[in-house]
Design a protein around this motif. Structure first.
Motif, PDB file in Angstrom:
ATOM      1  N   ALA A 159      10.920  -7.652  -6.465  1.00 38.72           N
ATOM      2  CA  ALA A 159       9.666  -7.203  -7.074  1.00 38.72           C
ATOM      3  C   ALA A 159       9.875  -5.923  -7.893  1.00 38.72           C
ATOM      4  CB  ALA A 159       8.617  -6.966  -5.997  1.00 38.72           C
ATOM      5  N   GLY A 160       9.220  -5.887  -9.056  1.00 36.42           N
ATOM      6  CA  GLY A 160       9.344  -4.730  -9.922  1.00 36.42           C
ATOM      7  C   GLY A 160       8.017  -4.093 -10.277  1.00 36.42           C
ATOM      8  N   ASN A 161       6.918  -4.676  -9.806  1.00 35.87           N
ATOM      9  CA  ASN A 161       5.603  -4.101 -10.076  1.00 35.87           C
ATOM     10  C   ASN A 161       4.654  -4.429  -8.927  1.00 35.87           C
ATOM     11  OD1 ASN A 161       4.163  -6.732 -10.690  1.00 35.87           O
ATOM     12  ND2 ASN A 161       5.701  -6.764 -12.326  1.00 35.87           N
ATOM     13  N   VAL A 162       3.493  -3.812  -8.949  1.00 33.12           N
ATOM     14  CA  VAL A 162       2.548  -3.934  -7.841  1.00 33.12           C
ATOM     15  C   VAL A 162       2.054  -5.357  -7.653  1.00 33.12           C
ATOM     16  CG1 VAL A 162       0.272  -3.218  -7.016  1.00 33.12           C
ATOM     17  CG2 VAL A 162       1.796  -1.534  -8.019  1.00 33.12           C
ATOM     18  N   VAL A 163       1.858  -6.092  -8.739  1.00 27.91           N
ATOM     19  CA  VAL A 163       1.340  -7.462  -8.655  1.00 27.91           C
ATOM     20  C   VAL A 163       2.273  -8.346  -7.828  1.00 27.91           C
ATOM     21  CG1 VAL A 163       0.737  -9.542  -9.947  1.00 27.91           C
ATOM     22  CG2 VAL A 163       0.068  -7.289 -10.820  1.00 27.91           C
ATOM     23  N   VAL A 164       3.575  -8.252  -8.096  1.00 25.16           N
ATOM     24  CA  VAL A 164       4.551  -9.067  -7.366  1.00 25.16           C
ATOM     25  C   VAL A 164       4.615  -8.630  -5.900  1.00 25.16           C
ATOM     26  CG1 VAL A 164       6.952  -9.839  -7.256  1.00 25.16           C
ATOM     27  CG2 VAL A 164       5.878  -9.432  -9.478  1.00 25.16           C
ATOM     28  N   PHE A 165       4.551  -7.318  -5.663  1.00 21.67           N
ATOM     29  CA  PHE A 165       4.520  -6.841  -4.275  1.00 21.67           C
ATOM     30  C   PHE A 165       3.292  -7.380  -3.537  1.00 21.67           C
ATOM     31  CE2 PHE A 165       7.568  -3.459  -5.482  1.00 21.67           C
ATOM     32  CZ  PHE A 165       8.417  -3.552  -4.391  1.00 21.67           C
ATOM     33  N   CYS A 166       2.169  -7.487  -4.226  1.00 21.05           N
ATOM     34  CA  CYS A 166       0.948  -8.012  -3.602  1.00 21.05           C
ATOM     35  C   CYS A 166       1.107  -9.482  -3.219  1.00 21.05           C
ATOM     36  CB  CYS A 166      -0.243  -7.837  -4.548  1.00 21.05           C
ATOM     37  SG  CYS A 166      -0.805  -6.130  -4.700  1.00 21.05           S
TER      38      CYS A 166
ATOM     39  N   LEU B 154      -1.708   3.099  -5.138  1.00 21.91           N
ATOM     40  CA  LEU B 154      -1.631   1.828  -5.861  1.00 21.91           C
ATOM     41  C   LEU B 154      -0.713   0.855  -5.128  1.00 21.91           C
ATOM     42  CD1 LEU B 154      -2.524   0.314  -8.432  1.00 21.91           C
ATOM     43  CD2 LEU B 154      -0.488   1.249  -9.577  1.00 21.91           C
ATOM     44  N   PHE B 155       0.426   1.368  -4.659  1.00 17.80           N
ATOM     45  CA  PHE B 155       1.366   0.509  -3.937  1.00 17.80           C
ATOM     46  C   PHE B 155       0.762  -0.008  -2.636  1.00 17.80           C
ATOM     47  CE2 PHE B 155       4.772  -0.023  -0.774  1.00 17.80           C
ATOM     48  CZ  PHE B 155       5.519  -1.011  -1.394  1.00 17.80           C
ATOM     49  N   SER B 156      -0.105   0.783  -2.008  1.00 15.95           N
ATOM     50  CA  SER B 156      -0.676   0.381  -0.720  1.00 15.95           C
ATOM     51  C   SER B 156      -1.620  -0.807  -0.842  1.00 15.95           C
ATOM     52  CB  SER B 156      -1.412   1.563  -0.073  1.00 15.95           C
ATOM     53  OG  SER B 156      -2.524   1.943  -0.851  1.00 15.95           O
ATOM     54  N   ILE B 157      -1.969  -1.197  -2.068  1.00 11.65           N
ATOM     55  CA  ILE B 157      -2.753  -2.423  -2.257  1.00 11.65           C
ATOM     56  C   ILE B 157      -1.974  -3.617  -1.713  1.00 11.65           C
ATOM     57  CG2 ILE B 157      -3.799  -3.963  -3.975  1.00 11.65           C
ATOM     58  CD1 ILE B 157      -4.271  -1.529  -5.722  1.00 11.65           C
ATOM     59  N   ASN B 158      -0.646  -3.522  -1.770  1.00  4.36           N
ATOM     60  CA  ASN B 158       0.213  -4.548  -1.181  1.00  4.36           C
ATOM     61  C   ASN B 158      -0.101  -4.738   0.294  1.00  4.36           C
ATOM     62  OD1 ASN B 158       2.755  -5.866  -0.174  1.00  4.36           O
ATOM     63  ND2 ASN B 158       3.224  -3.778   0.422  1.00  4.36           N
ATOM     64  N   ASP B 159      -0.281  -3.621   1.019  1.00  2.00           N
ATOM     65  CA  ASP B 159      -0.655  -3.707   2.429  1.00  2.00           C
ATOM     66  C   ASP B 159      -2.027  -4.336   2.596  1.00  2.00           C
ATOM     67  OD1 ASP B 159       1.583  -2.749   3.738  1.00  2.00           O
ATOM     68  OD2 ASP B 159       0.963  -0.664   3.628  1.00  2.00           O
TER      69      ASP B 159
ATOM     70  N   LEU C 256      -7.085   3.999   2.003  1.00  2.00           N
ATOM     71  CA  LEU C 256      -7.974   5.144   2.172  1.00  2.00           C
ATOM     72  C   LEU C 256      -7.170   6.436   2.355  1.00  2.00           C
ATOM     73  CD1 LEU C 256     -10.853   6.219   2.495  1.00  2.00           C
ATOM     74  CD2 LEU C 256     -10.683   5.712   4.946  1.00  2.00           C
ATOM     75  N   LEU C 257      -6.166   6.390   3.222  1.00  2.00           N
ATOM     76  CA  LEU C 257      -5.352   7.571   3.470  1.00  2.00           C
ATOM     77  C   LEU C 257      -4.546   7.964   2.236  1.00  2.00           C
ATOM     78  CD1 LEU C 257      -4.087   6.924   7.102  1.00  2.00           C
ATOM     79  CD2 LEU C 257      -5.698   8.659   6.365  1.00  2.00           C
ATOM     80  N   ASN C 258      -4.022   6.979   1.525  1.00  2.00           N
ATOM     81  CA  ASN C 258      -3.229   7.280   0.336  1.00  2.00           C
ATOM     82  C   ASN C 258      -4.106   7.758  -0.827  1.00  2.00           C
ATOM     83  OD1 ASN C 258      -0.341   6.766   0.911  1.00  2.00           O
ATOM     84  ND2 ASN C 258      -1.091   4.740   1.485  1.00  2.00           N
ATOM     85  N   LEU C 259      -5.349   7.296  -0.866  1.00  2.00           N
ATOM     86  CA  LEU C 259      -6.279   7.799  -1.875  1.00  2.00           C
ATOM     87  C   LEU C 259      -6.591   9.279  -1.619  1.00  2.00           C
ATOM     88  CD1 LEU C 259      -8.189   7.347  -4.281  1.00  2.00           C
ATOM     89  CD2 LEU C 259      -9.936   6.598  -2.641  1.00  2.00           C
ATOM     90  N   ILE C 260      -6.813   9.621  -0.351  1.00  2.00           N
ATOM     91  CA  ILE C 260      -7.046  11.021   0.013  1.00  2.00           C
ATOM     92  C   ILE C 260      -5.828  11.865  -0.348  1.00  2.00           C
ATOM     93  CG2 ILE C 260      -7.409  12.596   1.957  1.00  2.00           C
ATOM     94  CD1 ILE C 260      -9.052  10.372   3.286  1.00  2.00           C
ATOM     95  N   TYR C 261      -4.633  11.293  -0.130  1.00  2.00           N
ATOM     96  CA  TYR C 261      -3.400  12.011  -0.488  1.00  2.00           C
ATOM     97  C   TYR C 261      -3.320  12.252  -1.995  1.00  2.00           C
ATOM     98  CZ  TYR C 261       1.537  12.907  -1.361  1.00  2.00           C
ATOM     99  OH  TYR C 261       2.712  13.459  -1.796  1.00  2.00           O
ATOM    100  N   ASP C 262      -3.621  11.225  -2.776  1.00  2.00           N
ATOM    101  CA  ASP C 262      -3.549  11.371  -4.231  1.00  2.00           C
ATOM    102  C   ASP C 262      -4.548  12.410  -4.750  1.00  2.00           C
ATOM    103  OD1 ASP C 262      -1.505   9.557  -4.511  1.00  2.00           O
ATOM    104  OD2 ASP C 262      -2.822   7.858  -4.931  1.00  2.00           O
TER     105      ASP C 262
ATOM    106  N   SER D 139       6.896   1.878   6.930  1.00  2.00           N
ATOM    107  CA  SER D 139       6.740   3.257   6.475  1.00  2.00           C
ATOM    108  C   SER D 139       8.046   3.809   5.902  1.00  2.00           C
ATOM    109  CB  SER D 139       6.247   4.152   7.617  1.00  2.00           C
ATOM    110  OG  SER D 139       7.211   4.271   8.640  1.00  2.00           O
ATOM    111  N   LEU D 140       9.189   3.229   6.300  1.00  2.00           N
ATOM    112  CA  LEU D 140      10.478   3.673   5.766  1.00  2.00           C
ATOM    113  C   LEU D 140      10.640   3.277   4.304  1.00  2.00           C
ATOM    114  CD1 LEU D 140      12.795   2.725   8.776  1.00  2.00           C
ATOM    115  CD2 LEU D 140      12.036   5.017   8.135  1.00  2.00           C
ATOM    116  N   PHE D 141       9.971   2.199   3.904  1.00  2.00           N
ATOM    117  CA  PHE D 141      10.110   1.699   2.537  1.00  2.00           C
ATOM    118  C   PHE D 141       9.177   2.412   1.550  1.00  2.00           C
ATOM    119  CE2 PHE D 141      11.889  -1.912   4.842  1.00  2.00           C
ATOM    120  CZ  PHE D 141      12.934  -2.316   4.004  1.00  2.00           C
ATOM    121  N   LEU D 142       8.083   3.005   2.050  1.00  4.65           N
ATOM    122  CA  LEU D 142       7.032   3.524   1.176  1.00  4.65           C
ATOM    123  C   LEU D 142       7.550   4.527   0.144  1.00  4.65           C
ATOM    124  CD1 LEU D 142       4.054   3.857   0.355  1.00  4.65           C
ATOM    125  CD2 LEU D 142       3.821   5.541   2.212  1.00  4.65           C
ATOM    126  N   ALA D 143       8.168   5.616   0.603  1.00  3.49           N
ATOM    127  CA  ALA D 143       8.629   6.653  -0.319  1.00  3.49           C
ATOM    128  C   ALA D 143       9.722   6.128  -1.247  1.00  3.49           C
ATOM    129  CB  ALA D 143       9.136   7.864   0.470  1.00  3.49           C
TER     130      ALA D 143
END
Length: 421
Positions: A100-107, A51-56, A374-380, A35-39
């Motif tokens: 990593a520089g994009n979501v695909v690499v993070f995934c 979008l980033f949470s797809i990595n999780d 789910l939580l991040n979608l609600i946030y967005d 959670s420290l890395f997210l923001a």
């Protein structure tokens, strides 16, 4: 004159110590700091949180799939080889995250992270404790998994200065490299000390009759025909979805409502330190009070802590709520770690323990994959996590009630089998 022989130290304790170190680093540094890395990452790379949470999700889906085959893999390769593969996967994951520089690499990194944690955390520890100890397994599991809290407390203090470096927007990359080095050293230590199973009875801890002794249990095929198996799986899925979802967004939520980053880091450390004591306490409670009362205590802590997190604001009262949340939520977290092997033992017994443990862990981890997105979608959509938090607090009350029904159904099955024999 015969010289008295010196008694060899019981190797079960060395195995337990190795597991403790493994959990301290793997869960503490690779999972406890997420959670420290997210923001920091989403701001540096201008990526939406949902979008980033797809990595999780990739991480948890990978873990779920791997755990489905845990029984087969552990039988074929043994614990030591799986642990070695787990450390290698974690190192690869941290290196991928560092550039990593994009979501695909993070995934891709998330897939390696999921594979690594599946072979270095709860499943492996549950298996090893089951092989090396026959008494007070709850307490032993609690001691070992309490290392997660200690590791997380240290990790948050180690990585936060790198992540939030004023001079470097991409400071999080240095934090991942530091974690990589720690993993490499720890992996060598664990591989030199771990053993798959006792070579003889003197190595395993079997001195006295356990207070919560295991039962012969039912086969995997039989479990599939029991309604409480599926109800338990739904409860475990929703529990994992809720706890991991909240764990992933808690720091970001507190930052959103105005709490200072350094204060949030203190709360994360307090949470991790409390987790150390509460995991040990949960194991002791299981050995003393049994599964039903221990589950009720953990679920009650979850409901209260989630409600407090939803009410946190940038005020003196909000700061107090955040601190209480950080501490009390630690008593809920054993529901997704130490309690899962114990639930598998109590509900299904020893007959197909490894296979059913893998299923239970897989179901729980599948919930993780849904929680954060789910939580991040609600946030967005809404710009806040508050509505979702109130809903999840109510959901946990329902889950706790249903789980009590599951325990009642399983107890009837156990008594019926005992009567037949």
């Amino acid at each position: 004159m015969q010289v008295p022989s010196r008694r060899k130290p019981n190797y079960a304790f060395i195995v337990a110590a190795s597991c403790f170190i493994m959990i301290f680093v793997c869960l503490g540094f690779c999972s406890g700091t997420k959670s420290l890395f997210l923001a920091a990452i989403t701001e540096a790379l201008d990526i939406k949180r949902s979008l980033f949470s797809i990595n999780d999700s990739c991480r948890y889906i990978t873990t779920a799939v791997v755990n489905l085959f845990f029984g087969t893999l552990i039988t074929r390769f043994g614990a030591k080889k799986l642990i070695g593969a787990g450390f290698l996967s974690l190192i690869i994951s941290m290196l991928i995250y560092s550039f990593a520089g994009n979501v695909v690499v993070f995934c891709i990194g998330g897939c390696f992270l999921g594979m690594g944690l599946s072979w270095t955390t709860t499943a492996i520890v549950g298996y090893l404790v089951n092989r090396w100890f026959t008494e007070n397994r709850g307490t032993i599991m609690g001691i070992i998994l309490s290392a997660n809290g200690l590791g997380g407390a240290l990790a948050s203090q180690v990585v936060t200065p790198f992540i939030y470096s004023d001079a470097n927007l991409f400071g999080y990359r240095s934090a991942y490299l530091v974690i990589t080095g720690i993993l490499f050293i720890t992996g060598i230590i664990v591989m030199c000390t771990i053993k798959d199973a006792p070579a003889d009875r003197s190595e395993g801890l079997t001195k006295k009759k356990p207070k919560n002794k295991s039962w012969s249990g039912i086969s995997f095929r039989t479990a599939l025909h029991k309604p409480y198996f599926y109800i338990a799986c739904i409860c475990i899925f929703l529990t994992g979805m809720t706890l991991q979802g909240i764990s992933g967004i808690s720091s970001a939520h507190m930052k959103d409502v105005g709490l200072d980053a350094s204060f949030i880091a203190i709360i994360v450390s307090a949470h991790s330190l409390a987790l150390t004591g509460f995991k040990l306490l949960t194991g002791v409670l299981y050995d003393k009070l049994g599964l039903k009362r221990t589950l009720l205590i953990c679920y009650s802590a979850a409901v209260i802590s989630i409600t407090l997190l939803a009410l946190v604001t940038a005020s003196a009262a909000g700061n107090v709520m955040a601190i209480i949340y950080g501490i009390l939520s630690s008593l809920a977290m054993p529901l997704e770690t130490i309690m899962l092997p114990l639930i598998a033992t109590d509900l299904f017994g020893e007959t197909d323990y490894s296979k059913l443990l893998g299923i239970v862990l897989s179901i729980n981890t599948s919930g993780y994959a849904l929680g954060a997105p789910l939580l991040n979608l609600i946030y967005d959509i809404s710009g806040t996590y508050q509505y979702a938090l109130f809903f999840l607090a109510a959901l946990f009350i329902l889950i706790a009630c249903v789980f009590m029904l599951v325990l009642h159904m399983a107890k009837k099955q156990r008594l019926a089998l005992s009567a037949e024999h």
